[in-house]
Design a protein around this motif. Structure first.
Motif, mmCIF file in Angstrom:
data_model
loop_
_atom_site.group_PDB
_atom_site.id
_atom_site.type_symbol
_atom_site.label_atom_id
_atom_site.label_comp_id
_atom_site.label_asym_id
_atom_site.label_seq_id
_atom_site.Cartn_x
_atom_site.Cartn_y
_atom_site.Cartn_z
ATOM 1 N N ARG A 293 0.864 -1.081 0.163
ATOM 2 C CA ARG A 293 -0.118 -0.112 0.128
ATOM 3 C C ARG A 293 0.922 1.398 -0.032
ATOM 4 N NH1 ARG A 293 -2.822 3.480 3.840
ATOM 5 N NH2 ARG A 293 -4.896 4.023 3.300
ATOM 6 N N VAL A 294 0.612 2.167 -0.848
ATOM 7 C CA VAL A 294 1.705 3.178 -0.881
ATOM 8 C C VAL A 294 0.552 4.594 -1.065
ATOM 9 C CG1 VAL A 294 3.367 1.756 -2.517
ATOM 10 C CG2 VAL A 294 1.480 3.368 -3.413
ATOM 11 N N LEU A 295 1.281 5.707 -0.896
ATOM 12 C CA LEU A 295 0.616 7.064 -0.894
ATOM 13 C C LEU A 295 1.301 7.579 -2.233
ATOM 14 C CD1 LEU A 295 1.074 8.244 2.817
ATOM 15 C CD2 LEU A 295 -0.782 7.118 1.707
ATOM 16 N N VAL A 296 0.488 8.368 -2.990
ATOM 17 C CA VAL A 296 0.821 8.862 -4.134
ATOM 18 C C VAL A 296 0.530 10.201 -4.041
ATOM 19 C CG1 VAL A 296 0.267 8.953 -6.682
ATOM 20 C CG2 VAL A 296 0.382 6.871 -5.579
ATOM 21 N N PRO A 297 1.401 11.142 -4.501
ATOM 22 C CA PRO A 297 1.261 12.785 -4.433
ATOM 23 C C PRO A 297 -0.304 13.100 -5.245
ATOM 24 C CG PRO A 297 3.369 12.215 -4.898
ATOM 25 C CD PRO A 297 2.717 11.015 -4.867
ATOM 26 N N SER A 298 -0.849 14.223 -4.779
ATOM 27 C CA SER A 298 -2.190 14.514 -5.319
ATOM 28 C C SER A 298 -2.353 16.047 -5.199
ATOM 29 C CB SER A 298 -3.372 13.784 -4.989
ATOM 30 O OG SER A 298 -4.448 14.367 -5.655
ATOM 31 N N GLY A 299 -3.353 16.629 -5.937
ATOM 32 C CA GLY A 299 -3.707 18.049 -5.575
ATOM 33 C C GLY A 299 -2.683 18.757 -6.494
ATOM 34 N N ALA A 300 -2.705 20.406 -6.560
ATOM 35 C CA ALA A 300 -2.255 21.014 -7.539
ATOM 36 C C ALA A 300 -0.474 21.181 -7.096
ATOM 37 C CB ALA A 300 -2.573 22.506 -7.268
#
Length: 853
Positions: A293-300
């Motif tokens: 399970r990984v975290l992926v950058p998001s948002g502006a």
């Protein structure tokens, strides 16, 4: 450094296949070539090595009863295996007073063959026999697990040799190179199996010990120390290893944005994929627990994070010092935190959808791939969108990490040189608290700067800056993750040749949109970079082109107003080019670089002149992709040897000649019984390619989008396409297992020296024919400068040559170590290479050249 596979092959006098011996020699030489020049000595004492590279969350308190910890460890030359029990006993004493959740367990695995961590990629990769394997803290490893899928349970490896003279880091060259390779292979498996940011290997060489830290750009070797005199040094390292500064990870080097999967995850993902209608769940989830399970950058600004579960590995670049690209099937984890800190389904959640996640370590000199996707999204409307993937979210974790590091109280002086490569266009972060680099204490009433737990950023490498006399920042790498909306399958898994041709046609349309609407030129057309859509949306397209991380992008998007330039910024003639309706403005012209996957590179580029990469080169590469697939996956009239000879590995002139022979002789004789539309398409496109190349009597006529698309449309509109005529490639023999995973899992051997001279079909197909190495991500270093606008291939290019310390022969181990064939052939100079070929000639006059990627 790099080495040509062709240069290390030699005849074999034994009765077994000479190809296998050639492959093993190539595998060993490629590993030696890969690690040569990539190993640095830490410029300090061992204590400083630990403090700088392995900081701890709890202070180390030395134990008083370990002075005789290694009294039973007495290695002797020729009897090193006998010393393993004493070594393990000593290691166990070092951790005996660690807490139950911090204690490490040690296992003698010198006779345990450990394969590549992911079963679908075992054959193309080498196996190893680690001397001693180390568990994760507080998690002993069951004997049956060590024999089946051990890498997911191993946190570190210990390699032991009997004498100090076996230390591979005492001197340069071939001495003890096999020992260094052994260590590197184990580190590669640890990095890929766990998604580690860095991996550690402990080396015992007689009575001295070193610790080696590996990342995806180089290795940092600690000073050596005598284990009998200073066991506390090693104990302190183990304490730091099990008490990492990032408190959310189990060991030093682990990624805080990653965690292992649980039984709850398996239950939830299985149900979500069932709802999404994903077929064959058994196959999809057969190695679920090797995912994460990984975290992926998001948002502006990329600072928000979205969780995704990676459950099936689709592709991997298994080279150690490389981008280490991994492509996964993924699904977004939409659960929320419920009672008892358990994840539960979010009410009114969206329908689950299977997607693709790509994880890689890009060179900092390369633009982050998400910038290309963002340009595509900004400039191409949804109505026009076709033949291209859509970015769901993603970003550069390395840049985000460096920004956080800068905002902290860390000493950022190491970034003063070439900071623009690590953080392009990023202003210097300001904090109210003075950093150690600035000197002085914080002033005023502002908030104090946050603390950063490490001396250096973790998602962006600093190995060259630490271990090299020169700060070769351009060789550093930055960690990135991208999630793509479209899920596709390889061209090699097409159901029919009609579907294959339709997918390639749509990829050309996508390429045209990217270039004409967004000013993005792909520059790396290959079998692996075109996929067939599994789920079409309203039938808009069957295939799409992806993987834009080596693309070139105009400074000004098509249709945007050009800013007025100052006198200092005025571009010369090389900065402007008009192609149709697109005005290309390259103040930082990256098209000077030779880039592409070797087998599919356009002939003009192979010809060795000064070439500016253009649309017509990518269109020609589309043709070679078509030829590659057709030769392997249809029933035709060429023998295996003649079909393989169309693509030659190792030298540009031979590769060019083989393609020329196909265009001039073979394609007109080539036939696929019962498939007239495809045969005609191959011949018609061959004429376009021949004109694209030109000759001394005829000027080149560059291929155009319209001409290529018209040929594809004409072929697809023709009757006579057979149904389900795709066949499995029969060239893959179990004895040949040194293909580079990542694009085409094809075996390799010594390349054919010249195009075939006999008539087509005159040779009998054979199962052990000389096979070509597959397309890979191995570069061919190349330097080509623009001299004047419009100059073509008449000028000579400068080819990088191997450094003088290139390994010339293989070293052998006295016991079986990593005997398996390996899948990382390297290349050197413009005349050799199996994979992506590119130089790193950068903007602003940089002369950096990155040979391994």
């Amino acid at each position: 450094m790099s080495i040509s596979t062709a240069s290390i092959s030699s005849p074999c006098s034994c009765s077994c296949s000479s190809d296998v011996h050639t492959q093993k020699a190539a595998a060993a030489a490629s590993w030696r070539a890969e690690i040569t020049g990539r190993i640095h000595f830490f410029p300090g004492q061992f204590d400083q090595y630990i403090d700088d590279l392995v900081p701890a969350s709890k202070a180390y308190r030395p134990a008083r009863d370990i002075s005789d910890a290694f009294s039973l460890y007495s290695p002797e030359k020729g009897r090193e295996v006998d010393s393993y029990p004493g070594l393990i006993t000593g290691m166990e004493k070092l951790v005996s007073r660690f807490g139950a959740t911090e204690k490490l367990f040690f296992y003698d695995t010198h006779e345990t063959r450990m394969y590549f961590p992911f079963s679908e990629f075992v054959e193309p990769n080498s196996w190893t026999y680690p001397d001693v394997s180390v568990s994760f803290p507080g998690k002993p490893i069951a004997p049956d697990v060590l024999k089946t899928s051990p890498w997911q349970h191993i946190a570190m490896i210990i390699e032991a040799k009997p004498t100090r003279d076996d230390d591979p880091y005492l001197r340069e060259g071939e001495v003890n190179a096999a020992t260094a390779v052994q260590s590197a292979r184990n580190a590669r498996n640890l990095l890929l199996a766990h998604g580690f940011l860095s991996a550690f290997v402990i080396g015992f060489y007689g009575d001295i010990v070193r610790v080696i830290k590996y990342d995806h750009t180089s290795a940092l070797v600690s000073p050596a120390f005598p284990i009998h005199q200073h066991p506390e040094y090693l104990q302190r390292f183990l304490w730091h290893f099990t008490h990492p500064a990032s408190r959310t990870v189990p060991v030093a080097g682990a990624d805080p944005t990653t965690r292992r999967l649980t039984e709850d995850d398996h239950t939830w993902v299985t149900e979500q994929l069932r709802i999404a209608g994903v077929p064959d769940l058994t196959n999809e989830l057969k190695e679920f627990y090797k995912g994460r399970r990984v975290l992926v950058p998001s948002g502006a600004d990329g600072t928000a994070m979205r969780p995704f579960i990676l459950y099936r590995l689709l592709d991997v670049n298994s080279r150690l010092f490389s981008r280490a690209t991994m492509v996964w099937h993924t699904i977004e984890d939409t659960r929320i935190l419920g009672p008892n800190e358990r994840l539960i389904d979010e009410p009114h959640g969206v329908k689950p959808k299977q997607r693709i996640l790509k994880e890689a370590w890009r060179q900092v000199v390369r633009q982050p791939e998400e910038t290309f996707y963002k340009r595509l999204s900004d400039k191409i409307s949804d109505e026009d969108w076709s033949g291209l993937p859509k970015l769901v979210c993603g970003g550069d974790l390395g840049q985000l990490d460096v920004l956080e590091w800068e905002r902290s109280t860390a000493d950022v002086s190491i970034m003063d040189e070439k900071r623009d490569l690590r953080l392009p266009s990023a202003p210097r972060a300001h904090t109210s608290a003075a950093s150690p680099a600035a000197g002085g204490a914080s002033k005023g009433k502002g908030r104090e700067a946050p603390s950063y737990p490490h001396r250096y950023p973790q998602h962006q490498t600093f190995s060259w800056a630490i271990g090299s006399d020169t700060k070769w920042t351009y060789r550093e790498r930055s960690h990135m993750r991208l999630v793509i909306d479209n899920v596709g399958r390889s061209l090699e898994r097409a159901t029919s040749t009609e579907e294959l041709v339709c997918a390639l046609r749509d990829a050309v349309k996508g390429h045209k949109l990217a270039f004409e609407k967004a000013g993005v030129l792909h520059r790396d057309i290959s079998v692996g970079n075109i996929l067939i859509v599994d789920e079409t949306e309203d039938g808009k397209f069957v295939g799409f082109i992806h993987d834009f991380d080596y693309s070139a992008m105009t400074d000004i998007a098509p249709g945007d107003e050009m800013p007025e330039l100052s006198a200092a910024e005025t571009m010369d003639d090389d900065g402007l080019e008009t192609t149709g309706s697109v005005i290309i403005t390259y103040k930082k012209d990256e098209r000077k670089e030779r880039t592409g996957t070797y087998y599919f590179i356009a002939m003009e580029i192979l010809d060795g002149g000064v070439v500016v990469h253009g649309v017509h080169h990518d269109l020609e590469s589309i043709y070679w992709v078509l030829v590659w697939i057709v030769l392997r996956h249809t029933i035709h009239n060429l023998s295996v040897e003649d079909a393989q000879a169309v693509f030659v590995f190792g030298k540009d002139s031979l590769s060019w000649s083989a393609k020329h022979y196909w265009l001039q002789k073979q394609v007109d004789r080539f036939d696929i019984p019962g498939n007239k539309p495809l045969v005609k398409l191959l011949r018609d496109m061959a004429m376009l390619v021949a004109r694209n190349v030109g000759s001394k009597f005829n000027k080149p006529e560059p291929m155009t989008y319209d001409a290529v698309i018209d040929l594809f449309d004409e072929a697809l509109a023709s009757p006579g396409w057979p149904a389900k005529d795709f066949v499995v490639c029969k060239w893959l023999a179990k004895a040949h297992t040194t293909g580079v995973p990542g694009v085409v899992h094809d075996p390799c051997s010594k390349p054919k020296p010249s195009p075939p001279s006999k008539k087509i079909g005159s040779r009998n197909p054979r199962s052990h024919a000389e096979n070509m190495p597959p397309p890979s991500e191995t570069p061919v270093s190349y330097t080509a400068r623009l001299r004047s606008k419009g100059q073509r291939s008449g000028a000579a290019a400068t080819s990088a040559t191997p450094s003088s310390d290139r390994p010339s022969s293989s070293s052998s181990l006295k016991k079986r170590k990593a005997e398996g064939p390996l899948a990382e052939p390297e290349a050197s100079g413009s005349g050799s290479g199996s994979g992506r070929s590119r130089s790193s000639k950068r903007s602003k006059g940089s002369r950096h050249s990155e040979r391994t990627d």
